[in-house]
Design a protein around this motif. Structure first.
Motif, short mmCIF file in Angstrom:
data_model
loop_
_atom_site.label_atom_id
_atom_site.label_comp_id
_atom_site.label_asym_id
_atom_site.label_seq_id
_atom_site.Cartn_x
_atom_site.Cartn_y
_atom_site.Cartn_z
N ALA A 78 -32.61 25.47 34.26
CA ALA A 78 -31.63 24.39 34.20
C ALA A 78 -30.22 24.96 34.20
O ALA A 78 -29.99 26.08 33.75
N GLU A 79 -29.28 24.19 34.71
CA GLU A 79 -27.88 24.59 34.63
C GLU A 79 -27.27 23.97 33.37
O GLU A 79 -27.89 23.11 32.75
N GLY A 80 -26.09 24.39 33.02
CA GLY A 80 -25.50 23.97 31.76
C GLY A 80 -24.56 22.78 31.82
O GLY A 80 -24.03 22.37 30.79
N MET A 81 -24.33 22.20 33.01
CA MET A 81 -23.35 21.13 33.14
C MET A 81 -23.92 19.74 32.88
O MET A 81 -23.21 18.86 32.42
N HIS A 82 -25.18 19.53 33.21
CA HIS A 82 -25.77 18.20 33.12
C HIS A 82 -26.90 18.19 32.10
O HIS A 82 -27.55 19.21 31.88
N PRO A 83 -27.16 17.03 31.49
CA PRO A 83 -28.26 16.95 30.52
C PRO A 83 -29.60 17.35 31.15
O PRO A 83 -29.84 17.08 32.34
N LEU A 84 -30.46 17.98 30.34
CA LEU A 84 -31.76 18.44 30.83
C LEU A 84 -32.57 17.29 31.42
O LEU A 84 -33.21 17.44 32.47
N GLU A 85 -32.55 16.15 30.76
CA GLU A 85 -33.33 15.00 31.25
C GLU A 85 -32.85 14.55 32.63
O GLU A 85 -33.64 14.23 33.50
N MET A 86 -31.54 14.56 32.84
CA MET A 86 -30.98 14.18 34.14
C MET A 86 -31.43 15.17 35.23
O MET A 86 -31.81 14.76 36.33
#
Length: 138
Positions: free
Chosen positions: A111-119
């Motif tokens: 995962a990247e750090g900019m967007h929520p994990l769920e998104m």
């Protein structure tokens, strides 16, 4: 840098050869590689060899936003597994597992750090679901 990992999957009711071709051939990638109907994938390139590149253009249909999704292959095991690294160092692994009623396609990505994990999970799952529908229709 350690990234949180997210895993998504779908079961495709199609033979392995069909699933593999639909997942890897640019002419097919452009038909499924978007998360919603207001997006599209106007072009794709796929050089499936270690060190080869994957590139897919993703755009909002209204022209308001677009980006190139680019990666370099670390591992290519035809009809079994693909591993690539994105430009920011995140890794993605996709496996193709035959089952009695089709092929299970599983992707685990950093995962990247900019967007929520769920998104992120929902977006990638939506793309994989589009893929599954496309491959099953062939």
């Amino acid at each position: 840098m350690a990234f949180p990992k997210i895993t998504i999957d779908t079961l495709v009711a199609a033979p392995l050869d069909t699933v593999w071709t639909a997942y890897t051939a640019p002419a097919h990638i452009t038909r499924w590689n978007f998360a919603s109907d207001d997006w599209c994938c106007p072009s794709a390139e796929n050089d499936m060899r270690v060190g080869g590149t994957y590139k897919a253009r993703m755009e909002a249909k209204d022209g308001s936003f677009g980006f190139d999704f680019e990666a370099v292959y670390d591992e290519v095991s035809p009809k079994e597994r693909l591993v690539y690294t994105l430009g920011d160092g995140r890794r993605v692994e996709t496996t193709f597992t035959p089952e009695s009623d089709g092929v299970r396609v599983t992707t685990t990505f950093d995962a990247e750090g900019m967007h929520p994990l769920e998104m992120q999970r929902d977006g990638w799952q939506s793309i994989l679901d589009n893929f599954g529908r496309h491959a099953a229709s062939l």
